[in-house]
Write a protein that holds these residues in place. Structure first.
Motif, PDB file in Angstrom:
ATOM      1  N   UNK A   4       0.793  -1.222   0.000  1.00 10.90           N
ATOM      2  CA  UNK A   4       0.000   0.000   0.000  1.00 10.90           C
ATOM      3  C   UNK A   4       0.823   1.268   0.000  1.00 10.90           C
ATOM      4  N   UNK A   5       2.149   1.162  -0.060  1.00  7.91           N
ATOM      5  CA  UNK A   5       2.916   2.406  -0.144  1.00  7.91           C
ATOM      6  C   UNK A   5       3.924   2.295  -1.273  1.00  7.91           C
ATOM      7  N   UNK A   6       3.438   2.470  -2.478  1.00  6.72           N
ATOM      8  CA  UNK A   6       4.294   2.248  -3.651  1.00  6.72           C
ATOM      9  C   UNK A   6       5.472   3.220  -3.712  1.00  6.72           C
ATOM     10  N   UNK A   7       5.308   4.444  -3.208  1.00 10.74           N
ATOM     11  CA  UNK A   7       6.407   5.411  -3.298  1.00 10.74           C
ATOM     12  C   UNK A   7       6.836   5.793  -1.882  1.00 10.74           C
ATOM     13  N   UNK A  55      -5.943  18.354   2.231  1.00  6.86           N
ATOM     14  CA  UNK A  55      -6.963  17.307   2.121  1.00  6.86           C
ATOM     15  C   UNK A  55      -6.921  16.442   3.376  1.00  6.86           C
ATOM     16  N   UNK A  56      -8.089  15.896   3.736  1.00 10.13           N
ATOM     17  CA  UNK A  56      -8.058  14.992   4.900  1.00 10.13           C
ATOM     18  C   UNK A  56      -7.255  13.726   4.585  1.00 10.13           C
ATOM     19  N   UNK A  57      -6.722  13.117   5.625  1.00 10.76           N
ATOM     20  CA  UNK A  57      -6.005  11.859   5.444  1.00 10.76           C
ATOM     21  C   UNK A  57      -6.934  10.815   4.839  1.00 10.76           C
ATOM     22  N   UNK A  58      -6.354   9.894   4.116  1.00 14.87           N
ATOM     23  CA  UNK A  58      -7.145   8.775   3.615  1.00 14.87           C
ATOM     24  C   UNK A  58      -7.135   7.679   4.669  1.00 14.87           C
ATOM     25  N   UNK A  59      -8.311   7.178   4.951  1.00 15.61           N
ATOM     26  CA  UNK A  59      -8.457   6.209   6.043  1.00 15.61           C
ATOM     27  C   UNK A  59      -8.856   4.853   5.473  1.00 15.61           C
ATOM     28  N   UNK A  60      -8.156   3.826   5.928  1.00 16.21           N
ATOM     29  CA  UNK A  60      -8.388   2.469   5.445  1.00 16.21           C
ATOM     30  C   UNK A  60      -8.767   1.555   6.600  1.00 16.21           C
ATOM     31  N   UNK A  67      -1.993  -4.140   7.558  1.00 18.80           N
ATOM     32  CA  UNK A  67      -2.167  -4.404   6.129  1.00 18.80           C
ATOM     33  C   UNK A  67      -3.615  -4.192   5.724  1.00 18.80           C
ATOM     34  N   UNK A  68      -3.794  -3.647   4.536  1.00 14.99           N
ATOM     35  CA  UNK A  68      -5.154  -3.529   4.025  1.00 14.99           C
ATOM     36  C   UNK A  68      -5.162  -3.777   2.533  1.00 14.99           C
ATOM     37  N   UNK A  69      -6.367  -3.800   1.978  1.00 19.93           N
ATOM     38  CA  UNK A  69      -6.542  -3.921   0.536  1.00 19.93           C
ATOM     39  C   UNK A  69      -7.759  -3.091   0.165  1.00 19.93           C
ATOM     40  N   UNK A  70      -7.686  -2.430  -0.968  1.00 14.63           N
ATOM     41  CA  UNK A  70      -8.873  -1.735  -1.466  1.00 14.63           C
ATOM     42  C   UNK A  70      -8.844  -0.241  -1.214  1.00 14.63           C
ATOM     43  N   UNK A  71     -10.008   0.351  -1.338  1.00 15.33           N
ATOM     44  CA  UNK A  71     -10.134   1.799  -1.344  1.00 15.33           C
ATOM     45  C   UNK A  71     -10.260   2.390   0.052  1.00 15.33           C
ATOM     46  N   UNK A  72      -9.882   3.673   0.169  1.00 12.45           N
ATOM     47  CA  UNK A  72     -10.092   4.342   1.458  1.00 12.45           C
ATOM     48  C   UNK A  72     -11.580   4.616   1.679  1.00 12.45           C
ATOM     49  N   UNK A  73     -11.911   4.880   2.916  1.00  9.36           N
ATOM     50  CA  UNK A  73     -13.289   5.259   3.249  1.00  9.36           C
ATOM     51  C   UNK A  73     -13.530   6.684   2.757  1.00  9.36           C
ATOM     52  N   UNK A  74     -14.749   6.947   2.413  1.00  9.62           N
ATOM     53  CA  UNK A  74     -15.081   8.268   1.920  1.00  9.62           C
ATOM     54  C   UNK A  74     -15.323   9.195   3.102  1.00  9.62           C
ATOM     55  N   UNK A  91     -13.778  -3.690   5.011  1.00  6.37           N
ATOM     56  CA  UNK A  91     -13.298  -4.797   5.844  1.00  6.37           C
ATOM     57  C   UNK A  91     -13.297  -6.091   5.042  1.00  6.37           C
ATOM     58  N   UNK A  92     -14.347  -6.279   4.264  1.00  9.18           N
ATOM     59  CA  UNK A  92     -14.446  -7.490   3.449  1.00  9.18           C
ATOM     60  C   UNK A  92     -13.301  -7.559   2.441  1.00  9.18           C
ATOM     61  N   UNK A  93     -12.993  -6.437   1.813  1.00  3.48           N
ATOM     62  CA  UNK A  93     -11.868  -6.389   0.870  1.00  3.48           C
ATOM     63  C   UNK A  93     -10.568  -6.755   1.575  1.00  3.48           C
ATOM     64  N   UNK A  94     -10.353  -6.111   2.695  1.00  4.53           N
ATOM     65  CA  UNK A  94      -9.093  -6.325   3.416  1.00  4.53           C
ATOM     66  C   UNK A  94      -8.960  -7.765   3.889  1.00  4.53           C
TER      67      UNK A  94
END
Ligand SMILES: [Zn+2]
Length: 165
Positions: A4-7, A55-60, A67-74, A91-94
């Motif tokens: 989740x942190x490509x760069x 911008x607000x932080x992206x929350x997963x 570890x997580x997978x998928x999109x951040x919460x809106x 949660x299901x994605x992760x």
């Protein structure tokens, strides 16, 4: 390996309780479902990653190990029901992607369930089988799987038909 942190993004931080009360509440419900279905897993938590300036932080929704997978919460104005749906989906994605298993699984049919809205509440829906006696069904509202699985009978020790009876 970090997926989740490509760069060179800043490290994700654990979101303290109270920063997003609706998500906290939703995550508590989802964690109840996790506890009854995957009791060996520690509770899921929220991790935040700084986004762009201003911008607000992206929350997963992440596993306890971060570890997580998928999109951040809106992050916007929200209702409890919508927050619950969003957190359950994340949660299901992760869980399913990071642990390589369908989650949650219908205990009746041994099938991975899907999120559906039922009577205004996000719920776990099972597709059933091709047998007409096993039609698609709503298993439980999100956060209420424990109400189905709790009445586990203790192992039966007595057998009705003793072999030497
Ligand atoms: Zn089912």
């Amino acid at each position: 390996m970090r997926y989740h942190s490509p760069f060179d993004r800043p490290e994700p931080r654990l979101v303290p309780a109270g920063e997003h009360p609706l998500w906290d509440e939703a995550l508590a419900a989802v964690n109840r479902d996790l506890a009854v279905t995957l009791p060996e897993q520690r509770p899921l938590c929220l991790f935040a990653v700084p986004w762009e300036e201003g911008e607000p932080d992206q929350v997963y929704v992440a596993l306890a190990n971060g570890e997580w997978h998928g999109n951040p919460l809106w992050a916007g104005p929200d209702t409890s029901a919508h927050a619950l749906e969003a957190v359950a989906e994340a949660a299901q994605d992760t869980v399913s992607e990071r642990l390589w298993q369908a989650w949650p699984v219908c205990a009746v049919h041994d099938l991975g369930m899907h999120l559906r809205e039922e009577s205004g509440r996000p719920s776990w829906w099972c597709a059933g089988t091709t047998d007409p006696k096993d039609p698609p069904h709503i298993r439980a509202a999100v956060g209420e799987l424990e109400t189905l699985q709790r009445p586990h009978r203790p192992n039966r020790k007595r057998r009705k038909n003793s072999a030497r009876g």
